[in-house]
Scaffold this motif. Structure first.
Motif, PDB file in Angstrom:
ATOM      1  N   SER A  34      22.344 -71.667  23.423  1.00  0.00           N
ATOM      2  CA  SER A  34      21.084 -71.420  22.683  1.00  0.00           C
ATOM      3  C   SER A  34      20.934 -69.961  22.685  1.00  0.00           C
ATOM      4  N   HIS A  35      21.350 -69.295  23.846  1.00  0.00           N
ATOM      5  CA  HIS A  35      20.992 -67.791  24.066  1.00  0.00           C
ATOM      6  C   HIS A  35      22.205 -67.095  22.811  1.00  0.00           C
ATOM      7  N   ALA A  36      23.450 -67.752  23.128  1.00  0.00           N
ATOM      8  CA  ALA A  36      24.274 -67.160  22.283  1.00  0.00           C
ATOM      9  C   ALA A  36      24.165 -67.249  20.668  1.00  0.00           C
ATOM     10  N   GLN A  37      23.790 -68.582  20.345  1.00  0.00           N
ATOM     11  CA  GLN A  37      23.454 -68.717  19.018  1.00  0.00           C
ATOM     12  C   GLN A  37      22.447 -68.289  18.223  1.00  0.00           C
ATOM     13  N   THR A  38      21.524 -67.931  19.065  1.00  0.00           N
ATOM     14  CA  THR A  38      20.125 -66.952  18.553  1.00  0.00           C
ATOM     15  C   THR A  38      20.713 -65.485  18.429  1.00  0.00           C
ATOM     16  N   LEU A  39      21.367 -65.097  19.261  1.00  0.00           N
ATOM     17  CA  LEU A  39      21.909 -63.638  19.263  1.00  0.00           C
ATOM     18  C   LEU A  39      22.856 -63.353  18.064  1.00  0.00           C
ATOM     19  N   THR A  40      23.782 -64.415  17.922  1.00  0.00           N
ATOM     20  CA  THR A  40      24.926 -64.253  16.879  1.00  0.00           C
ATOM     21  C   THR A  40      24.496 -64.756  15.450  1.00  0.00           C
ATOM     22  N   GLY A  41      23.723 -65.729  15.386  1.00  0.00           N
ATOM     23  CA  GLY A  41      23.411 -66.545  14.218  1.00  0.00           C
ATOM     24  C   GLY A  41      24.731 -67.296  13.963  1.00  0.00           C
ATOM     25  N   ASP A  42      25.326 -67.742  14.771  1.00  0.00           N
ATOM     26  CA  ASP A  42      26.509 -68.604  14.651  1.00  0.00           C
ATOM     27  C   ASP A  42      26.528 -69.560  15.333  1.00  0.00           C
ATOM     28  N   PHE A  43      27.107 -70.612  15.066  1.00  0.00           N
ATOM     29  CA  PHE A  43      27.121 -72.202  15.949  1.00  0.00           C
ATOM     30  C   PHE A  43      28.448 -72.677  15.655  1.00  0.00           C
ATOM     31  N   PRO A  44      29.066 -73.502  16.707  1.00  0.00           N
ATOM     32  CA  PRO A  44      28.485 -73.531  17.825  1.00  0.00           C
ATOM     33  C   PRO A  44      28.865 -72.227  18.751  1.00  0.00           C
ATOM     34  N   MET A  45      28.507 -72.350  19.801  1.00  0.00           N
ATOM     35  CA  MET A  45      29.205 -71.350  21.061  1.00  0.00           C
ATOM     36  C   MET A  45      30.453 -71.660  21.415  1.00  0.00           C
ATOM     37  N   ALA A  46      30.639 -73.098  21.713  1.00  0.00           N
ATOM     38  CA  ALA A  46      32.164 -73.443  21.872  1.00  0.00           C
ATOM     39  C   ALA A  46      32.472 -74.683  21.035  1.00  0.00           C
ATOM     40  N   LYS A  47      33.560 -74.872  20.681  1.00  0.00           N
ATOM     41  CA  LYS A  47      34.036 -76.010  19.840  1.00  0.00           C
ATOM     42  C   LYS A  47      34.110 -77.252  20.814  1.00  0.00           C
ATOM     43  N   ALA A  48      34.219 -77.362  22.163  1.00  0.00           N
ATOM     44  CA  ALA A  48      33.947 -78.330  23.051  1.00  0.00           C
ATOM     45  C   ALA A  48      33.299 -78.047  24.412  1.00  0.00           C
ATOM     46  N   TYR A  49      32.187 -78.871  24.596  1.00  0.00           N
ATOM     47  CA  TYR A  49      31.806 -78.697  26.144  1.00  0.00           C
ATOM     48  C   TYR A  49      32.370 -79.659  26.763  1.00  0.00           C
ATOM     49  N   VAL A  50      33.095 -79.377  27.914  1.00  0.00           N
ATOM     50  CA  VAL A  50      33.687 -80.515  28.944  1.00  0.00           C
ATOM     51  C   VAL A  50      33.296 -80.403  30.099  1.00  0.00           C
ATOM     52  N   HIS A  51      32.958 -81.405  30.516  1.00  0.00           N
ATOM     53  CA  HIS A  51      32.473 -81.548  32.037  1.00  0.00           C
ATOM     54  C   HIS A  51      33.035 -82.409  32.886  1.00  0.00           C
ATOM     55  N   ALA A  52      33.457 -81.953  34.312  1.00  0.00           N
ATOM     56  CA  ALA A  52      34.087 -82.731  35.283  1.00  0.00           C
ATOM     57  C   ALA A  52      33.044 -83.450  36.191  1.00  0.00           C
ATOM     58  N   LEU A  85      21.323 -57.416  25.489  1.00  0.00           N
ATOM     59  CA  LEU A  85      21.253 -58.915  25.115  1.00  0.00           C
ATOM     60  C   LEU A  85      19.879 -59.222  25.135  1.00  0.00           C
ATOM     61  N   VAL A  86      19.340 -58.839  26.264  1.00  0.00           N
ATOM     62  CA  VAL A  86      18.074 -59.508  26.419  1.00  0.00           C
ATOM     63  C   VAL A  86      16.937 -58.618  25.714  1.00  0.00           C
ATOM     64  N   GLU A  87      17.201 -57.306  25.434  1.00  0.00           N
ATOM     65  CA  GLU A  87      16.395 -56.394  24.688  1.00  0.00           C
ATOM     66  C   GLU A  87      16.470 -56.821  23.208  1.00  0.00           C
ATOM     67  N   ARG A  88      17.429 -57.421  22.662  1.00  0.00           N
ATOM     68  CA  ARG A  88      17.731 -57.817  21.526  1.00  0.00           C
ATOM     69  C   ARG A  88      16.980 -59.208  21.265  1.00  0.00           C
ATOM     70  N   LEU A  89      16.988 -59.907  22.159  1.00  0.00           N
ATOM     71  CA  LEU A  89      16.405 -61.160  21.875  1.00  0.00           C
ATOM     72  C   LEU A  89      14.928 -61.137  21.982  1.00  0.00           C
ATOM     73  N   ARG A  90      14.419 -59.961  22.861  1.00  0.00           N
ATOM     74  CA  ARG A  90      12.828 -59.995  23.088  1.00  0.00           C
ATOM     75  C   ARG A  90      12.488 -58.859  21.658  1.00  0.00           C
ATOM     76  N   ASP A  91      13.318 -58.087  21.188  1.00  0.00           N
ATOM     77  CA  ASP A  91      12.799 -57.332  20.009  1.00  0.00           C
ATOM     78  C   ASP A  91      12.806 -58.275  18.731  1.00  0.00           C
ATOM     79  N   THR A  92      13.818 -59.229  18.743  1.00  0.00           N
ATOM     80  CA  THR A  92      13.772 -60.150  17.431  1.00  0.00           C
ATOM     81  C   THR A  92      12.697 -61.209  17.701  1.00  0.00           C
ATOM     82  N   GLY A  93      11.796 -61.229  18.923  1.00  0.00           N
ATOM     83  CA  GLY A  93      10.972 -62.318  19.056  1.00  0.00           C
ATOM     84  C   GLY A  93      11.532 -63.753  19.497  1.00  0.00           C
ATOM     85  N   ALA A  94      12.697 -63.790  19.720  1.00  0.00           N
ATOM     86  CA  ALA A  94      13.418 -65.010  20.587  1.00  0.00           C
ATOM     87  C   ALA A  94      12.888 -64.899  22.139  1.00  0.00           C
TER      88      ALA A  94
END
Length: 409
Positions: free
Chosen positions: A259-277, A139-148
């Motif tokens: 941001s990592h996941a969205q850049t890797l996949t081109g999809d948005f969002p990574m999760a439907k809900a971000y829930v925090h305690a 995954l890191v190699e892909r991000l590097r190789d695509t300029g991200a």
């Protein structure tokens, strides 16, 4: 890596309601309606110390999420990580003069014991950062190789500007992000970075620290955020239902991971809900390992405190609230547990059907556990003062409390 044994979740008559829960990214309630299998990722511990009440409160919140989903007759696919190599762990091992791997194994084992005692439902996949490295490197190699991503003195950094949606999880401005980055493991002042907020993806090997073969990345170890991304994408894919953790993870951890996941996949969002305690305090300050102001679950258990009382102490506070642990909080929970156990010890009592629906409605409404506890309190009070003739009602209450709140009576 293995998780902990699952406690039985009693089946209840009828069906629960879809969960309405607060989403940090929209700062509002959203109704989650997963498919037949609900998907949740909850960030796990860095095992350099025992489970404190702040940890317990967070995992209690997401245990409730699972129980609500199970009550809707869905399956739950739950994934959790263990950050079993990171700076705090290595620093603690050096301080105490012990092996870092042994420290991680010891504290992870104690965490499992605490989760078992508190009847937290285990993840289907419990993955350590070390075992995830073979999936992280490409995954890191892909991000590097695509300029991200880019190299800086052997380290690899993610460029936050590669993701057009960066900032959409926490909705903080750049100044606030920079302050929190410095407080929470980032290095915004490092010279040479393209953006002060850029997080590290791969740390080149440092003398005296563990490292692994990173292929074209060289020897090193993964950054914090990419660890969770690799595990989540591998086991859940994009667009899973809930990304969970404490409120201190909204930025930078969940922001960067998204941001990592969205850049890797081109999809948005990574999760439907971000829930925090919310955070748990002691003596006026957030309970944290760095401050050392901790109340440990394991110590309470060694002192003879019933784990069910610990769980009731957690449930007495709304999961999103910041609150303070006190002796009175625990005393109140012990007293409540005693009242409930006395109430369900009789062969009959007031009808319990309405109570089950009250608990369901409270939990479906943004996990309002205090309202659920109040409903059980009212039933127990009626049992104490008036009794009832519904044979088996106490058993229904006992099963509902176990199934929906995780408290064994």
């Amino acid at each position: 890596m293995h998780a902990w044994p699952a406690s039985e979740v009693p089946a209840l008559p009828g069906k629960g309601r879809d969960l309405r829960i607060h989403d940090t990214s929209t700062d509002g309630l959203v109704t989650l309606a997963p498919g037949p299998v609900a998907r949740i990722y909850v960030c796990g511990i860095t095992p350099y110390d025992a489970t404190h009440m702040g940890h317990a409160a967070t995992y209690n919140a997401f245990d409730l999420v699972q129980r609500v989903w199970l009550d809707t007759k869905r399956q739950v696919h739950y994934v959790q990580n263990v950050t079993d190599v990171d700076d705090p762990l290595l620093e603690r091992a050096v301080r105490d003069g012990i092996d870092w791997e042994g420290l991680a194994e010891r504290e992870t084992a104690l965490f499992r014991e605490d989760m078992t005692a508190l009847r937290m439902l285990p993840p289907q996949h419990y993955i350590g950062a070390v075992e995830a490295i073979p999936g992280i490197v490409p995954l890191v190699e892909r991000l590097r190789d695509t300029g991200a991503a880019y190299e800086l003195d052997g380290d690899i950094y993610f460029s936050v500007e590669a993701d057009p949606h960066f900032g959409s999880v926490s909705n903080l401005d750049a100044a606030a992000m920079r302050l929190l980055s410095a407080e929470r493991g980032g290095d915004p002042d490092r010279p040479g970075k393209k953006n002060p907020l850029d997080p590290m993806l791969w740390m080149a090997a440092r003398e005296g620290e563990p490292s692994w073969d990173g292929g074209s990345l060289g020897q090193g170890r993964p950054g914090w955020h990419i660890e969770c991304v690799a595990i989540a994408l591998d086991h859940l894919g994009m667009g899973f239902d809930v990304q969970g953790g404490g409120s201190d993870l909204a930025f930078p951890h969940h922001e960067m991971g998204a941001s990592h996941a969205q850049t890797l996949t081109g999809d948005f969002p990574m999760a439907k809900a971000y829930v925090h305690a919310g955070m748990v305090a002691l003596d006026g300050e957030k309970m944290s390992k760095s401050k050392g102001n901790l109340v440990f679950v394991s110590q309470l258990r060694r002192d003879g405190v019933d784990p069910a009382a610990i769980r009731l102490a957690l449930l007495a506070h709304h999961y999103r609230a910041d609150w303070e642990w006190t002796d009175q909080v625990l005393a109140d929970a012990v007293a409540r547990l005693g009242r409930w156990r006395a109430a369900v010890s009789r062969p009959d009592g007031p009808s319990a059907e309405a109570l089950v629906e009250e608990i369901r409605e409270a939990l479906a409404n943004d996990l309002d556990a205090p309202a659920a506890l109040a409903a059980v309190d009212r039933w127990a009070a009626r049992q104490d003062t008036d009794g009832g003739t519904d044979i088996g009602a106490p058993g229904v209450v006992s099963r509902a409390v176990d199934s929906l709140l995780g408290v064994a009576l």
